[in-house]
Design an enzyme around this catalytic site. Structure first.
Site, PDB file in Angstrom:
ATOM      1  N   LYS A 177      -6.305  17.280  41.120  1.00  0.00           N
ATOM      2  CA  LYS A 177      -5.712  18.459  41.761  1.00  0.00           C
ATOM      3  C   LYS A 177      -4.288  18.659  41.258  1.00  0.00           C
ATOM      4  O   LYS A 177      -3.729  17.794  40.578  1.00  0.00           O
ATOM      5  CB  LYS A 177      -5.711  18.284  43.281  1.00  0.00           C
ATOM      6  CG  LYS A 177      -4.894  17.094  43.777  1.00  0.00           C
ATOM      7  CD  LYS A 177      -4.980  16.948  45.285  1.00  0.00           C
ATOM      8  CE  LYS A 177      -4.146  15.750  45.747  1.00  0.00           C
ATOM      9  NZ  LYS A 177      -4.142  15.610  47.219  1.00  0.00           N
ATOM     10  N   TYR A 180      28.384  25.074  36.679  1.00  0.00           N
ATOM     11  CA  TYR A 180      28.691  25.960  37.801  1.00  0.00           C
ATOM     12  C   TYR A 180      29.517  25.256  38.875  1.00  0.00           C
ATOM     13  O   TYR A 180      29.210  24.129  39.275  1.00  0.00           O
ATOM     14  CB  TYR A 180      27.394  26.482  38.435  1.00  0.00           C
ATOM     15  CG  TYR A 180      26.621  27.429  37.553  1.00  0.00           C
ATOM     16  CD1 TYR A 180      27.133  28.679  37.228  1.00  0.00           C
ATOM     17  CD2 TYR A 180      25.379  27.077  37.042  1.00  0.00           C
ATOM     18  CE1 TYR A 180      26.421  29.558  36.420  1.00  0.00           C
ATOM     19  CE2 TYR A 180      24.654  27.946  36.233  1.00  0.00           C
ATOM     20  CZ  TYR A 180      25.188  29.187  35.930  1.00  0.00           C
ATOM     21  OH  TYR A 180      24.484  30.057  35.130  1.00  0.00           O
TER      22      TYR A 180
END
Length: 371
Positions: free
Chosen positions: A39, A266
């Site tokens: 999965k 940043y």
């Protein structure tokens, strides 16, 4: 559409995957069905290529979470039985039936929809009943299992092939709750079979239980995280040799000399303390190298660790390579994977588990399959 190779990739070691599968199978009794859980795109490793490997290695079933995952495997030519472990809406019943997918059920509404679709198509659909023994997720209560299975067994064109449960804490050193769940499940099995129903595939063992609860192997085991070479937890015993299958890699895009006192990335939360050599790696949080690793993670470059400095950007991040004077554009960088920089280390920085680390690697990171 023109596609170019990125200097970022997840290296998937197929030989390690096969090795892990052999190691896991060595713990099983003859005749036990091996069900690789692929999965979430094979825990981020690539479901289709690994499904083909698993089939070649003798898997008897494949496990997925949702219908789209099963459909992708069928579209890729996988004919092995596929079990959807999660919920599928009743309106999708015809697709489930026509693609010969085995569906987990826990409600009459699901069962009725599958029966109707199968009858219309003239096909028999296989189902597995989920029993909630303590995960408190999907599933019928153990005391409801016999009555529910009797109802399902009476439906047209429905084959009640199996019944299963899922352990909540099999990766814990204390197995008390796991054994309590196992007791509830075996009692439910006994009640179902006492009603005259033969369950062909009884299963409950996830990765941790495969390793530590041999009595829980029953008819089939569901191998997930250990298939990818990662431990279920630090508390879980490891009686076999596992090899990590994924390594997240990139190549340096730039190396520059920076004077003291310069802000990086940043917000300028990091400033150079001295003359520094900083390298830019073209990977960021959009690729699954999360911003939460800013100022925590290290990478491996030319055999040495280099710290991430400043905030990780959407597409890039910076590392201090002042102590690696040979660092150059194009150098290979390991962000995680293998014994020298394991996924568990990244998980520890994030306060999470290794499962999430490999599943976070984004779709725009190419998977490169190696032997």
């Amino acid at each position: 559409m023109v596609s170019f190779d990125r200097p970022v990739w997840a290296e998937i070691d197929l030989s390690a995957f096969r090795h892990n599968m052999r190691q896991i199978k060595s713990l099983l009794q003859p005749g036990t069905i091996f069900c690789p859980i692929i999965k979430a795109d094979g825990y981020g490793h690539g479901a289709v290529p690994l499904a083909h490997e698993a089939v070649a290695m003798g898997a008897g079933y494949l496990g997925v979470a949702i219908l789209d995952e099963a459909a992708a495997l069928r579209a890729a030519g996988i004919t092995l039985p596929i079990l959807i472990l999660g919920y599928t809406p009743p309106q999708a019943a015809a697709f489930v039936v026509s693609n010969h997918i085995t569906q987990t059920i826990f409600s009459k509404e699901q069962a009725d929809a599958l029966s109707a679709a199968a009858s219309n198509l003239g096909i028999t659909v296989k189902v597995h009943v989920k029993v909630d023994t303590g995960m408190t997720r999907i599933g019928v209560r153990p005391e409801e299992a016999a009555a529910f299975c009797s109802y399902v067994a009476g439906l047209e064109n429905v084959h009640l092939e199996g019944m299963f449960t899922h352990f909540a804490s099999s990766d814990s050193a204390d197995h008390a709750y796991c054994l309590e769940q196992f007791g509830r499940f075996t009692a439910a099995i006994a009640a179902v079979e006492a009603s005259g129903i033969r369950l062909g595939i009884r299963h409950c063992a996830n990765s941790a239980a495969i390793l530590s609860l041999p009595e829980g192997h029953l008819d089939m085991v569901r191998a997930g995280i250990i298939l990818y070479g990662l431990k279920p937890s630090d508390e879980c015993p490891m009686p076999i040799d596992l090899r990590p299958v994924m390594r997240l890699k990139a190549r340096l895009a730039m190396v520059k000399q920076v004077p003291p006192g310069v802000g990086v990335s940043y917000g300028s939360i990091y400033h150079t303390q001295k003359e520094s050599s900083l390298a830019t790696i073209p990977i960021g949080y959009a690729d699954g190298y999360t911003r939460m690793l800013s100022r925590k993670a290290q990478v491996l470059l030319r055999g040495q660790r280099a710290p991430v400095v400043g905030r990780i950007c959407m597409d890039q991040c910076m590392v201090d390579v002042s102590h690696v004077p040979q660092a150059a554009v194009g150098d290979e960088v390991l962000l995680f994977g293998g014994p020298d920089l394991p996924a568990d280390e990244i998980a520890a920085h994030l306060g999470t588990i290794n499962y999430e680390v490999v599943c976070m690697v984004g779709k725009r990171v190419p998977r490169v399959y190696v032997e």
